[in-house]
Each structure stands twice: as structure tokens, then as C-alpha cells.
Enzyme design. Structure first.
Site, short mmCIF file in Angstrom:
data_model
loop_
_atom_site.label_atom_id
_atom_site.label_comp_id
_atom_site.label_asym_id
_atom_site.label_seq_id
_atom_site.Cartn_x
_atom_site.Cartn_y
_atom_site.Cartn_z
N ASP A 37 0.83 -1.24 -0.09
CA ASP A 37 -0.02 -0.10 0.09
C ASP A 37 0.94 1.35 -0.09
O ASP A 37 1.79 1.50 0.66
CB ASP A 37 -0.71 0.05 1.40
CG ASP A 37 -2.08 1.06 1.16
OD1 ASP A 37 -1.80 2.12 0.81
OD2 ASP A 37 -2.93 0.66 1.30
N GLN A 101 -14.07 2.76 2.14
CA GLN A 101 -13.56 2.29 1.05
C GLN A 101 -13.41 3.31 -0.11
O GLN A 101 -14.09 4.30 -0.17
CB GLN A 101 -14.61 1.37 0.21
CG GLN A 101 -14.22 0.83 -1.02
CD GLN A 101 -14.73 -0.43 -1.55
OE1 GLN A 101 -15.96 -0.45 -1.37
NE2 GLN A 101 -14.18 -1.21 -2.52
N HIS A 107 -10.54 -5.56 -2.50
CA HIS A 107 -9.14 -5.81 -2.00
C HIS A 107 -9.21 -6.08 -0.43
O HIS A 107 -9.92 -5.62 0.38
CB HIS A 107 -8.44 -4.67 -2.26
CG HIS A 107 -8.99 -3.27 -1.70
ND1 HIS A 107 -9.94 -2.53 -2.30
CD2 HIS A 107 -8.57 -2.71 -0.47
CE1 HIS A 107 -10.23 -1.46 -1.71
NE2 HIS A 107 -9.47 -1.51 -0.62
N HIS A 109 -6.87 -5.71 3.05
CA HIS A 109 -5.85 -5.23 3.77
C HIS A 109 -4.89 -5.89 4.62
O HIS A 109 -5.81 -6.87 5.39
CB HIS A 109 -6.02 -3.68 4.86
CG HIS A 109 -6.71 -2.83 3.73
ND1 HIS A 109 -6.00 -1.72 3.58
CD2 HIS A 109 -7.94 -2.68 3.48
CE1 HIS A 109 -6.87 -0.93 2.77
NE2 HIS A 109 -7.99 -1.39 2.72
P1 5GP Z 1 -9.82 1.22 0.79
O1 5GP Z 1 -9.77 2.71 1.33
O2 5GP Z 1 -10.39 1.15 -0.51
O3 5GP Z 1 -10.09 0.18 1.62
O4 5GP Z 1 -8.24 0.98 0.51
C1 5GP Z 1 -7.59 1.42 -0.69
C2 5GP Z 1 -6.21 1.37 -0.32
O5 5GP Z 1 -5.41 1.81 -1.52
C3 5GP Z 1 -5.89 2.58 0.67
O6 5GP Z 1 -5.02 1.88 1.78
C4 5GP Z 1 -4.61 3.42 -0.18
O7 5GP Z 1 -3.65 3.84 0.60
C5 5GP Z 1 -4.32 2.43 -1.07
N1 5GP Z 1 -3.98 3.11 -2.38
C6 5GP Z 1 -4.67 4.15 -2.85
N2 5GP Z 1 -4.02 4.63 -4.19
C7 5GP Z 1 -2.96 3.72 -4.38
C8 5GP Z 1 -1.99 3.46 -5.33
O8 5GP Z 1 -2.01 4.24 -6.43
N3 5GP Z 1 -0.91 2.26 -5.18
C9 5GP Z 1 -0.92 1.35 -4.11
N4 5GP Z 1 -0.28 0.56 -3.94
N5 5GP Z 1 -2.14 1.80 -3.04
C10 5GP Z 1 -2.83 2.77 -3.04
#
Ligand code: 5GP
Length: 145
Positions: A37, A101, A107, A109
Site C-alpha cells: 500500500d 472504501q 481488496h 488489507h
Molecule cells: P480502501 O480505502 O478502498 O479500503 O483501500 C484502498 C487502499 O489503497 C488505501 O489503503 C490506499 O492507501 C491504497 N492506495 C490508493 N492508491 C494507491 C496506489 O496508487 N497504489 C497503491 N499501492 N495503493 C494505493
């Protein structure tokens, strides 16, 4: 984005899967892709995504994809433990913007935790150094069995 909506294949994880955006790869097989991440909530924060999916969240996913996804999650979680020796590991998954999200490709974590170290804020931390992320990815990858 609420729980209702349609999958947008312009999302960042779809771009990573297509090789249109870089990522620090930890592991992949025919079903899953695991990578660091870039806004980690702790050192070693890793994401695991299904490769062949148009599901925005857990509710939309084909059950046949969930089994290999979670096998991949367990495999990578074990490697994170072996590589980084955390005191605990949080495994989490968010469905819909109100739940936290921000990227709408399913995905999971994997967030290592250490006694006495506060968890970084979800989606609000700084961007990690790409060289450091690559080193962590290699360290975790070396422990995949
Ligand atoms: P969510 O908030 O949808 O559960 O998790 C998305 C995750 O993707 C977040 O923890 C954020 O830090 C990560 N993330 C966002 N943009 C990118 C990116 O361009 N590359 C990577 N490797 N992680 C990302």
C-alpha cells in the site's frame, strides 16, 4: 460510492493489474496479486486483490473467486509475519465509501501491528518512499511459501 453502482475498470487497482501503473509487488499467482500500500497505515501494509474480477466489493464477488483470494491472503499474511515479526496483524476489508472504501476493486488489507505503536489513519497517511516499499516487498516475498 455506496454499495450500489457499477465496476469502473479505470480504478487504480485495475490499472496496476494491467501494468499501466507501478506497484511494489509482493506475490502473485493465477488468482491474486499482492503489493505494498503506498499510503501505509503501518510498516508492511500489504494489499491483496483478485486478478480476474469486476467486483467492487465482497458482496459482489463470485464465491469461486473468494476461496483463492483468501488462500492468497493467508499466504501473504504468513509471509508478513515471518518477514517483519509483528506482534499482531490486522486483516480488513471495506465495502462502500461510508465504510471507508476508497478504491472500488475488491481488496483485502494486511496491516502488521506492534505493541505500543498507533495505527496510521486510513487513507490519510503520507505516501511511502518507493525504494523502501520495494525493499519491504522483497523482504515479504522472500518468506512466501
Ligand atoms: P480502501 O480505502 O478502498 O479500503 O483501500 C484502498 C487502499 O489503497 C488505501 O489503503 C490506499 O492507501 C491504497 N492506495 C490508493 N492508491 C494507491 C496506489 O496508487 N497504489 C497503491 N499501492 N495503493 C494505493
Amino acid at each position: 460510492m455506496s454499495l450500489d453502482g457499477t465496476y469502473d475498470d479505470g480504478n487504480i487497482f485495475a490499472k496496476i493489474l494491467r501494468g499501466e501503473m507501478p506497484s511494489a509487488r509482493v506475490f502473485e499467482d493465477s488468482h491474486v496479486y499482492a503489493f505494498m500500500d503506498v499510503f501505509p497505515q503501518s510498516r508492511g501494509h500489504t494489499l491483496v486483490i483478485p486478478k480476474h474480477s469486476a467486483a467492487r466489493n465482497l458482496l459482489e464477488e463470485d464465491p469461486a473467486i473468494l476461496a483463492p483470494l483468501f488462500l492468497g491472503v493467508q499466504r501473504v499474511t504468513r509471509a508478513v509475519r515471518a518477514a517483519l515479526k509483528p506482534d499482531g496483524i490486522m486483516v480488513s476489508q471495506f465495502n462502500g465509501a461510508p465504510a471507508g472504501q476508497t478504491v472500488f476493486h475488491l481488496h483485502v488489507h494486511i496491516i502488521p501491528r506492534w505493541e505500543g505503536q498507533a495505527l496510521g489513519r486510513h487513507g490519510e497517511g503520507g505516501m511511502a518512499d518507493p525504494t523502501e516499499l520495494k525493499a519491504l516487498a522483497d523482504q515479504i516475498a522472500a518468506e512466501i511459501s
